[in-house]
Scaffold this motif. Structure first.
Motif, PDB file in Angstrom:
ATOM      1  N   GLU A  83     -37.729  10.050  30.487  1.00 45.11           N
ATOM      2  CA  GLU A  83     -39.040  10.367  31.049  1.00 45.11           C
ATOM      3  C   GLU A  83     -39.747   9.144  31.614  1.00 45.11           C
ATOM      4  O   GLU A  83     -40.491   9.238  32.599  1.00 45.11           O
ATOM      5  N   LEU A  84     -39.536   7.977  31.010  1.00 46.72           N
ATOM      6  CA  LEU A  84     -40.239   6.770  31.429  1.00 46.72           C
ATOM      7  C   LEU A  84     -39.524   6.009  32.547  1.00 46.72           C
ATOM      8  O   LEU A  84     -39.991   4.951  32.969  1.00 46.72           O
ATOM      9  N   TRP A  85     -38.412   6.541  33.032  1.00 42.42           N
ATOM     10  CA  TRP A  85     -37.606   5.827  34.030  1.00 42.42           C
ATOM     11  C   TRP A  85     -38.409   5.434  35.275  1.00 42.42           C
ATOM     12  O   TRP A  85     -38.332   4.271  35.719  1.00 42.42           O
ATOM     13  N   PRO A  86     -39.211   6.318  35.867  1.00 42.74           N
ATOM     14  CA  PRO A  86     -39.954   5.913  37.071  1.00 42.74           C
ATOM     15  C   PRO A  86     -40.948   4.781  36.824  1.00 42.74           C
ATOM     16  O   PRO A  86     -41.057   3.859  37.633  1.00 42.74           O
ATOM     17  N   VAL A  87     -41.671   4.839  35.717  1.00 40.62           N
ATOM     18  CA  VAL A  87     -42.655   3.782  35.459  1.00 40.62           C
ATOM     19  C   VAL A  87     -41.954   2.480  35.100  1.00 40.62           C
ATOM     20  O   VAL A  87     -42.452   1.389  35.398  1.00 40.62           O
ATOM     21  N   MET A  88     -40.771   2.559  34.507  1.00 43.54           N
ATOM     22  CA  MET A  88     -39.975   1.352  34.256  1.00 43.54           C
ATOM     23  C   MET A  88     -39.570   0.718  35.584  1.00 43.54           C
ATOM     24  O   MET A  88     -39.634  -0.507  35.752  1.00 43.54           O
ATOM     25  N   ALA A  89     -39.179   1.562  36.532  1.00 37.17           N
ATOM     26  CA  ALA A  89     -38.812   1.049  37.857  1.00 37.17           C
ATOM     27  C   ALA A  89     -40.023   0.420  38.548  1.00 37.17           C
ATOM     28  O   ALA A  89     -39.906  -0.605  39.228  1.00 37.17           O
ATOM     29  N   ASP A  90     -41.191   1.015  38.350  1.00 39.60           N
ATOM     30  CA  ASP A  90     -42.395   0.456  38.969  1.00 39.60           C
ATOM     31  C   ASP A  90     -42.762  -0.879  38.330  1.00 39.60           C
ATOM     32  O   ASP A  90     -43.350  -1.745  38.993  1.00 39.60           O
ATOM     33  N   CYS A  91     -42.445  -1.045  37.053  1.00 37.65           N
ATOM     34  CA  CYS A  91     -42.647  -2.356  36.417  1.00 37.65           C
ATOM     35  C   CYS A  91     -41.784  -3.415  37.098  1.00 37.65           C
ATOM     36  O   CYS A  91     -42.214  -4.565  37.265  1.00 37.65           O
ATOM     37  N   MET A 104     -32.463   1.351  40.417  1.00 39.70           N
ATOM     38  CA  MET A 104     -32.786   2.351  39.406  1.00 39.70           C
ATOM     39  C   MET A 104     -32.981   3.734  40.030  1.00 39.70           C
ATOM     40  O   MET A 104     -32.668   4.759  39.419  1.00 39.70           O
ATOM     41  N   ALA A 105     -33.498   3.764  41.266  1.00 43.35           N
ATOM     42  CA  ALA A 105     -33.717   5.037  41.947  1.00 43.35           C
ATOM     43  C   ALA A 105     -32.412   5.753  42.264  1.00 43.35           C
ATOM     44  O   ALA A 105     -32.413   6.968  42.512  1.00 43.35           O
ATOM     45  N   GLY A 106     -31.305   5.020  42.248  1.00 43.06           N
ATOM     46  CA  GLY A 106     -30.016   5.629  42.539  1.00 43.06           C
ATOM     47  C   GLY A 106     -29.133   5.827  41.320  1.00 43.06           C
ATOM     48  O   GLY A 106     -27.969   6.219  41.459  1.00 43.06           O
ATOM     49  N   GLU A 107     -29.671   5.584  40.139  1.00 39.79           N
ATOM     50  CA  GLU A 107     -28.868   5.690  38.927  1.00 39.79           C
ATOM     51  C   GLU A 107     -28.918   7.100  38.333  1.00 39.79           C
ATOM     52  O   GLU A 107     -29.817   7.895  38.661  1.00 39.79           O
ATOM     53  N   LYS A 112     -31.673  13.450  35.662  1.00 41.93           N
ATOM     54  CA  LYS A 112     -32.105  14.081  34.414  1.00 41.93           C
ATOM     55  C   LYS A 112     -33.612  14.285  34.343  1.00 41.93           C
ATOM     56  O   LYS A 112     -34.104  14.944  33.430  1.00 41.93           O
ATOM     57  N   LEU A 113     -34.335  13.734  35.313  1.00 45.21           N
ATOM     58  CA  LEU A 113     -35.783  13.872  35.329  1.00 45.21           C
ATOM     59  C   LEU A 113     -36.190  15.279  35.759  1.00 45.21           C
ATOM     60  O   LEU A 113     -35.470  15.945  36.519  1.00 45.21           O
ATOM     61  N   ASP A 114     -37.366  15.723  35.305  1.00 47.08           N
ATOM     62  CA  ASP A 114     -37.905  16.977  35.808  1.00 47.08           C
ATOM     63  C   ASP A 114     -38.432  16.750  37.219  1.00 47.08           C
ATOM     64  O   ASP A 114     -38.394  15.635  37.751  1.00 47.08           O
ATOM     65  N   LYS A 115     -38.942  17.824  37.847  1.00 47.68           N
ATOM     66  CA  LYS A 115     -39.369  17.705  39.241  1.00 47.68           C
ATOM     67  C   LYS A 115     -40.456  16.653  39.419  1.00 47.68           C
ATOM     68  O   LYS A 115     -40.421  15.854  40.352  1.00 47.68           O
ATOM     69  N   ALA A 116     -41.430  16.648  38.514  1.00 46.68           N
ATOM     70  CA  ALA A 116     -42.512  15.668  38.608  1.00 46.68           C
ATOM     71  C   ALA A 116     -41.957  14.252  38.509  1.00 46.68           C
ATOM     72  O   ALA A 116     -42.399  13.349  39.234  1.00 46.68           O
ATOM     73  N   GLY A 117     -41.000  14.036  37.608  1.00 43.10           N
ATOM     74  CA  GLY A 117     -40.401  12.717  37.453  1.00 43.10           C
ATOM     75  C   GLY A 117     -39.619  12.293  38.678  1.00 43.10           C
ATOM     76  O   GLY A 117     -39.638  11.120  39.072  1.00 43.10           O
ATOM     77  N   GLN A 118     -38.937  13.237  39.310  1.00 40.94           N
ATOM     78  CA  GLN A 118     -38.179  12.912  40.511  1.00 40.94           C
ATOM     79  C   GLN A 118     -39.093  12.551  41.675  1.00 40.94           C
ATOM     80  O   GLN A 118     -38.798  11.651  42.465  1.00 40.94           O
ATOM     81  N   VAL A 119     -40.225  13.271  41.782  1.00 36.36           N
ATOM     82  CA  VAL A 119     -41.193  12.927  42.822  1.00 36.36           C
ATOM     83  C   VAL A 119     -41.774  11.539  42.561  1.00 36.36           C
ATOM     84  O   VAL A 119     -41.938  10.729  43.488  1.00 36.36           O
ATOM     85  N   GLU A 120     -42.065  11.253  41.296  1.00 33.44           N
ATOM     86  CA  GLU A 120     -42.590   9.928  40.953  1.00 33.44           C
ATOM     87  C   GLU A 120     -41.575   8.841  41.295  1.00 33.44           C
ATOM     88  O   GLU A 120     -41.934   7.767  41.796  1.00 33.44           O
ATOM     89  N   MET A 121     -40.290   9.119  41.046  1.00 32.07           N
ATOM     90  CA  MET A 121     -39.254   8.144  41.368  1.00 32.07           C
ATOM     91  C   MET A 121     -39.179   7.923  42.874  1.00 32.07           C
ATOM     92  O   MET A 121     -38.971   6.801  43.348  1.00 32.07           O
ATOM     93  N   ARG A 122     -39.392   8.980  43.644  1.00 34.89           N
ATOM     94  CA  ARG A 122     -39.388   8.866  45.103  1.00 34.89           C
ATOM     95  C   ARG A 122     -40.554   7.988  45.570  1.00 34.89           C
ATOM     96  O   ARG A 122     -40.410   7.164  46.482  1.00 34.89           O
TER      97      ARG A 122
END
Length: 280
Positions: A83-91, A104-107, A112-122
């Motif tokens: 769940e914390l993957w996008p904010v880790m990438a932003d760090c 990280m965006a390509g790993e 495994k992220l939900d839709k909200a997490g995938q949008v955040e990763m984008r």
């Protein structure tokens, strides 16, 4: 979170809960104070994943990205959640490592992220592209079914806003104006400043009605209050003790004692809202 806190002695669980409540309440408006409370909670219960996560968000809010990343990694190890993957990438972006954020965006974790997490990763990946001066790539990264959808979701306003901002940075002013307008349509809570950006594009200027001397007086009073509260939190932090579940006096709460920790309901609600805001 409740079950995690129930693993602590009753008095300790209550003290940790109170500090987590303060983190959730202050993190948006008074991040430095939230950070001070998070350090107390961390000192008291560093083995609790929810505490590590809260400490990570408090550090993130104060731009202590290295510290935030360490806390998020610890929480991820404890829970196994991505769940914390996008904010880790932003760090990683905050630390000046946009290439790492793109990696990280390509790993596999992203899938495994939900839709909200995938949008955040984008959004994070597009930000990394902009960090590298790749404006066209950032625009393409944001183009997605979620952006094209007419339905309004928690992430809609932020996604449209990021797209409009990227278009404007690329000199595509007419398209940017269109998408700032679309942002307003999906921003029911006023989470973005899309209206101000549209006004700027149209040459409209706003004048603050408050006199400068009045504003300075208010700011000075606020600063004094902030300093006092942070100092109080730091004094409490100095008095806090570490707890080790290997100690002989360590006594986890019984399941039947769950009703005694009413304050955890507020922690869960507040921190869940913060997660939703971060993903939105």
């Amino acid at each position: 979170m409740r079950q995690e806190l129930l693993s602590l002695p009753k008095g300790l669980a209550e003290e940790v809960s109170k500090n987590l409540v303060m983190v959730a309440r202050l993190i948006d408006e008074e991040p430095e104070q939230a950070y001070a409370y998070s350090r107390i909670a961390l000192r008291l219960a560093s083995r609790v994943a929810a505490v590590r996560e809260a400490a990570g968000f408090a550090a993130y809010a104060t731009q202590k990205y290295s510290e935030a990343l360490a806390e998020f990694r610890a929480a991820k190890r404890m829970t196994g959640s991505v769940e914390l993957w996008p904010v880790m990438a932003d760090c990683e972006r905050g630390l000046g490592r946009p290439e790492r954020a793109l990696t990280m965006a390509g790993e596999p974790e992203v899938a495994k992220l939900d839709k909200a997490g995938q949008v955040e990763m984008r959004l994070v990946a597009a930000g990394a592209r902009r960090d590298l001066g790749q404006l066209d790539a950032a625009i393409v990264t944001l183009q997605s079914p979620e952006l094209a959808s007419s339905s309004v979701q928690p992430w809609t306003a932020r996604l449209r806003y990021a797209y409009a901002d990227a278009l404007l940075a690329a000199g595509r002013e007419d398209e940017a104006r269109e998408w700032f307008g679309k942002t307003l349509e999906g921003d029911k809570d006023g989470a973005t400043d899309a209206s101000d950006r549209l006004a700027e594009l149209d040459g409209v200027e706003f004048v603050d009605a408050m006199h400068e001397d009045e504003a300075d007086e208010v700011d000075e009073d606020d600063d004094e209050a902030d300093d006092a509260e942070v100092a109080a939190a730091e004094r409490a932090s100095d008095q806090a003790e570490y707890y080790d579940e290997d100690d002989e006096e360590y006594e986890p709460l019984d399941e039947g004692s769950e009703a005694d920790i009413d304050v955890t309901d507020e922690v869960v609600a507040d921190l869940d809202d913060d997660r939703a805001d971060d993903k939105a």
